[in-house]
Design a protein around this motif. Structure first.
Motif, mmCIF file in Angstrom:
data_model
loop_
_atom_site.group_PDB
_atom_site.id
_atom_site.type_symbol
_atom_site.label_atom_id
_atom_site.label_comp_id
_atom_site.label_asym_id
_atom_site.label_seq_id
_atom_site.Cartn_x
_atom_site.Cartn_y
_atom_site.Cartn_z
ATOM 1 N N MET A 436 0.838 -1.184 0.000
ATOM 2 C CA MET A 436 0.000 0.000 0.000
ATOM 3 C C MET A 436 0.881 1.245 0.000
ATOM 4 S SD MET A 436 -2.812 -1.366 -0.314
ATOM 5 C CE MET A 436 -3.783 0.130 -0.316
ATOM 6 N N PRO A 437 0.483 2.288 -0.721
ATOM 7 C CA PRO A 437 1.299 3.508 -0.756
ATOM 8 C C PRO A 437 1.500 4.085 0.632
ATOM 9 C CG PRO A 437 -0.471 3.576 -2.403
ATOM 10 C CD PRO A 437 -0.744 2.398 -1.531
ATOM 11 N N ALA A 438 2.725 4.553 0.902
ATOM 12 C CA ALA A 438 3.020 5.161 2.192
ATOM 13 C C ALA A 438 2.385 6.544 2.325
ATOM 14 C CB ALA A 438 4.529 5.257 2.378
ATOM 15 N N ALA A 439 2.182 7.216 1.174
ATOM 16 C CA ALA A 439 1.610 8.569 1.171
ATOM 17 C C ALA A 439 1.174 8.878 -0.254
ATOM 18 C CB ALA A 439 2.646 9.586 1.652
ATOM 19 N N LYS A 440 0.603 10.048 -0.452
ATOM 20 C CA LYS A 440 0.253 10.493 -1.789
ATOM 21 C C LYS A 440 1.480 11.090 -2.486
ATOM 22 C CE LYS A 440 -4.665 11.508 -1.219
ATOM 23 N NZ LYS A 440 -5.727 12.561 -1.349
ATOM 24 N N ALA A 441 1.548 10.905 -3.802
ATOM 25 C CA ALA A 441 2.603 11.559 -4.572
ATOM 26 C C ALA A 441 2.377 13.064 -4.572
ATOM 27 C CB ALA A 441 2.609 11.023 -6.001
ATOM 28 N N ARG A 442 3.450 13.815 -4.716
ATOM 29 C CA ARG A 442 3.335 15.266 -4.791
ATOM 30 C C ARG A 442 2.509 15.661 -6.010
ATOM 31 N NH1 ARG A 442 4.525 18.562 -0.820
ATOM 32 N NH2 ARG A 442 5.818 20.012 -2.015
ATOM 33 N N SER A 443 1.722 16.691 -5.878
ATOM 34 C CA SER A 443 0.899 17.150 -6.992
ATOM 35 C C SER A 443 1.781 17.691 -8.115
ATOM 36 C CB SER A 443 -0.085 18.227 -6.527
ATOM 37 O OG SER A 443 0.616 19.343 -5.999
ATOM 38 N N LEU A 444 1.224 17.764 -9.295
ATOM 39 C CA LEU A 444 1.948 18.198 -10.475
ATOM 40 C C LEU A 444 2.501 19.610 -10.280
ATOM 41 C CD1 LEU A 444 2.585 17.059 -13.308
ATOM 42 C CD2 LEU A 444 0.518 18.187 -14.137
ATOM 43 N N GLY A 445 3.829 19.734 -10.310
ATOM 44 C CA GLY A 445 4.462 21.036 -10.177
ATOM 45 C C GLY A 445 4.540 21.581 -8.766
ATOM 46 N N ALA A 446 4.307 20.726 -7.764
ATOM 47 C CA ALA A 446 4.254 21.217 -6.385
ATOM 48 C C ALA A 446 5.559 21.866 -5.929
ATOM 49 C CB ALA A 446 3.904 20.071 -5.435
ATOM 50 N N ASP A 447 6.692 21.438 -6.475
ATOM 51 C CA ASP A 447 7.988 21.928 -6.003
ATOM 52 C C ASP A 447 8.727 22.766 -7.043
ATOM 53 O OD1 ASP A 447 7.963 20.303 -3.458
ATOM 54 O OD2 ASP A 447 7.823 18.697 -4.930
ATOM 55 N N THR A 448 8.049 23.145 -8.116
ATOM 56 C CA THR A 448 8.720 23.834 -9.220
ATOM 57 C C THR A 448 9.398 25.130 -8.766
ATOM 58 O OG1 THR A 448 7.108 22.928 -10.783
ATOM 59 C CG2 THR A 448 8.433 24.793 -11.530
ATOM 60 N N ASP A 449 8.688 25.955 -8.040
ATOM 61 C CA ASP A 449 9.257 27.256 -7.636
ATOM 62 C C ASP A 449 10.465 27.067 -6.724
ATOM 63 O OD1 ASP A 449 7.338 28.524 -9.126
ATOM 64 O OD2 ASP A 449 6.020 28.975 -7.415
ATOM 65 N N ALA A 450 10.334 26.178 -5.752
ATOM 66 C CA ALA A 450 11.437 25.964 -4.810
ATOM 67 C C ALA A 450 12.660 25.385 -5.515
ATOM 68 C CB ALA A 450 10.985 25.028 -3.691
ATOM 69 N N LEU A 451 12.435 24.459 -6.431
ATOM 70 C CA LEU A 451 13.559 23.855 -7.162
ATOM 71 C C LEU A 451 14.192 24.856 -8.122
ATOM 72 C CD1 LEU A 451 11.972 20.359 -7.868
ATOM 73 C CD2 LEU A 451 13.909 20.828 -6.356
ATOM 74 N N SER A 452 13.381 25.687 -8.749
ATOM 75 C CA SER A 452 13.923 26.706 -9.651
ATOM 76 C C SER A 452 14.824 27.672 -8.898
ATOM 77 C CB SER A 452 12.776 27.468 -10.320
ATOM 78 O OG SER A 452 12.017 26.617 -11.147
ATOM 79 N N ALA A 453 14.415 28.024 -7.687
ATOM 80 C CA ALA A 453 15.240 28.927 -6.877
ATOM 81 C C ALA A 453 16.519 28.236 -6.412
ATOM 82 C CB ALA A 453 14.433 29.400 -5.672
ATOM 83 N N GLU A 454 16.414 26.951 -6.078
ATOM 84 C CA GLU A 454 17.580 26.224 -5.558
ATOM 85 C C GLU A 454 18.649 26.019 -6.623
ATOM 86 O OE1 GLU A 454 18.676 21.865 -3.525
ATOM 87 O OE2 GLU A 454 16.572 22.465 -3.833
ATOM 88 N N PHE A 455 18.213 25.745 -7.885
ATOM 89 C CA PHE A 455 19.166 25.363 -8.917
ATOM 90 C C PHE A 455 19.361 26.410 -9.999
ATOM 91 C CE2 PHE A 455 17.589 21.305 -7.211
ATOM 92 C CZ PHE A 455 18.790 20.705 -6.883
ATOM 93 N N ALA A 456 18.765 27.571 -9.846
ATOM 94 C CA ALA A 456 18.787 28.580 -10.928
ATOM 95 C C ALA A 456 20.204 29.004 -11.307
ATOM 96 C CB ALA A 456 17.961 29.800 -10.515
ATOM 97 N N ALA A 457 21.100 29.114 -10.346
ATOM 98 C CA ALA A 457 22.421 29.692 -10.621
ATOM 99 C C ALA A 457 23.495 28.650 -10.915
ATOM 100 C CB ALA A 457 22.867 30.525 -9.430
ATOM 101 N N VAL A 458 23.087 27.379 -11.011
ATOM 102 C CA VAL A 458 24.086 26.319 -11.163
ATOM 103 C C VAL A 458 24.831 26.415 -12.477
ATOM 104 C CG1 VAL A 458 24.383 23.838 -11.379
ATOM 105 C CG2 VAL A 458 22.910 24.762 -9.588
ATOM 106 N N CYS A 459 24.120 26.622 -13.574
ATOM 107 C CA CYS A 459 24.752 26.660 -14.889
ATOM 108 C C CYS A 459 25.141 28.069 -15.255
ATOM 109 C CB CYS A 459 23.824 26.055 -15.929
ATOM 110 S SG CYS A 459 23.507 24.303 -15.665
#
Length: 459
Positions: A436-459
């Motif tokens: 049985m699933p341990a939890a629900k999967a994250r909704s579509l795009g739930a972390d987009t803003d946070a990830l964009s901020a975290e990795f924006a300056a890498v390249c």
């Protein structure tokens, strides 16, 4: 169907045949783990017991008739692959007790049953042709639209019985060749020569230092790739799933429970890969990744602006996993494949006096995802990067050729329950077990803003 709570039990002792397969896999990988080979004389009984306990027999056979087992040892191979993975890391809370459970848990969640020459999911069927049988997957409306061109006729094909009548007098080899050229997922039912290896590492490079917790960027969809990243996540990896705004993972619409099972705990990033900004966001993620997982044909990758070779060249030690139907070599790299037809292409079907029947539910998908997780873990731990080429057909063929039982035994109905008798054992035929699933999967795009901020300056 029986339900299993994540982490409820320690896994049972694997059979001797599963141990043999685990030793074979570990021996093919650049690892220091050693697993002693099991005694050969017990393999026939082990294969029979693994089949009966796996839940896979429950899905093999014709509707209303006895469940069947094949002469190959697929459940033992799946159990062995998970055992090999456990030699490289500890047993993880949330993973299945046995590897064969991964082959049947989708069917258990969706209430599938054995359907003979039609796949458990209903999208693929094995049709009789002039020189044997041909598996044809038709999951999309576009596939049906290709049938007139495939068959060189002027009218549309109205139904599966209509298609069956059109195929009966035609050459299977010609149909397979023409179908693959048009983008249809087709496969002849034929004897398969086992491949020498189940994976290929291209442009291999070794680095001396790895960070403790790998960052996995998962661009794949549906089953094999998400299962691989799921097993990596259970082993401690940080997994970021990237979905396209214009083509999110179709698995979201098929079964919420199964999607949650494979994707709970993963971060989710939704990008518009048809625009420059979205591709730049993806580039920033890829620049930071330790492991990338994708399951697209080369043409589709290029359309998204993804150049795997450039990423490997730029990031030392990057391990790029490409999961495909038939491998990265030409012309196979552009052939379409789904789990059911790829299983047939790799020899994973069940022979009967009245023609072949499917072996479970699209088993090449979970089998490949499991093998991919093993390969990625082994290579990552030992500092290897490069392009890891793993495909459904080759993994299926490697497993189907590992061991063949001299007898498949008899299945009898006793007191309302099916039992397998073979190689001196009698065992009840078990229904699929489901985590049985341990939890629900994250909704579509739930972390987009946070990830964009975290990795924006890498390249």
């Amino acid at each position: 169907m029986s339900h299993v709570s994540p982490g409820s039990d320690q896994p049972p002792e694997p059979s001797s045949l599963a141990q043999r397969y685990a030793a074979t896999l570990l021996g093919s990988l650049p690892v220091h783990a050693v697993l002693a080979d099991a005694r050969v004389e017990h393999c026939a009984a082990a294969a029979a017991m693994d089949w009966a306990e796996s839940g896979l027999m429950w899905l093999c056979g014709r509707p209303g008739e006895a469940p069947l087992r094949a002469s190959h040892a697929l459940p033992s191979c799946a159990n062995g692959a998970l055992l090999a993975l456990r030699q490289l890391r500890d047993y993880c809370d949330g993973e299945p007790n046995m590897g064969a459970d991964l082959l049947t848990e989708r069917s258990g969640l969706l209430g599938m049953s054995r359907r003979g020459s039609v796949s458990a999911g209903g999208a693929c069927e094995m049709f009789q042709v002039a020189d044997g049988y041909l598996a044809v997957s038709l999951p999309r409306d576009d596939d049906w639209a290709l049938l007139p061109a495939w068959l060189a006729i002027n009218e549309p094909v109205a139904s599966r019985p209509h298609l069956a009548s059109l195929l009966l007098s035609r050459s299977g080899a010609d149909l397979e060749s023409r179908g693959r050229g048009l983008g249809l997922a087709v496969a002849l039912v034929a004897a398969v020569t086992p491949p020498a290896s189940w994976y290929r590492l291209r442009d291999a490079r070794q680095v001396s230092c790895r960070r403790r917790r790998p960052l996995v960027v998962d661009l794949s969809a549906l089953w094999a790739g998400p299962l691989c990243s799921h097993l990596l996540q259970l082993g401690g990896a940080r997994v970021i799933r990237v979905e396209s705004r214009h083509r999110p993972d179709p698995g979201r619409q098929q079964s919420a429970a199964f999607f949650n099972l494979l994707n709970a705990g993963k971060e989710n990033c939704l990008l518009d890969l048809q625009c420059l900004f979205g591709r730049q966001q993806l580039e920033a993620l890829l620049c930071s990744a330790d492991i990338v997982i994708e399951g697209s044909r080369p043409r589709a990758l290029a359309q998204m602006g993804i150049d795997a070779q450039r990423c490997i060249n730029q990031r030392q030690g990057l391990l790029w996993l490409s999961i495909s139907g038939h491998g990265l070599s030409e012309p196979q790299c552009e052939w379409v494949a789904f789990g059911d037809d790829a299983s047939v292409a790799g020899g994973l079907s069940v022979s009967t006096a009245h023609g072949p029947v499917f072996c479970g539910d699209a088993v090449a998908d979970p089998l490949t995802g499991l093998h991919a997780a093993l390969a990625v873990t082994a290579l990552w731990q030992n500092g290897w990067g490069g392009r890891l080429d793993i495909n459904l057909r080759t993994v299926a063929a490697f497993s189907s050729g590992f061991y063949r039982s001299p007898s498949v035994g008899l299945t009898r109905l006793e007191e309302g329950r099916w039992r397998l008798e073979c190689a001196g054992i009698q065992a009840p035929v078990c229904a699929p077990r489901v985590r049985m699933p341990a939890a629900k999967a994250r909704s579509l795009g739930a972390d987009t803003d946070a990830l964009s901020a975290e990795f924006a300056a890498v390249c």
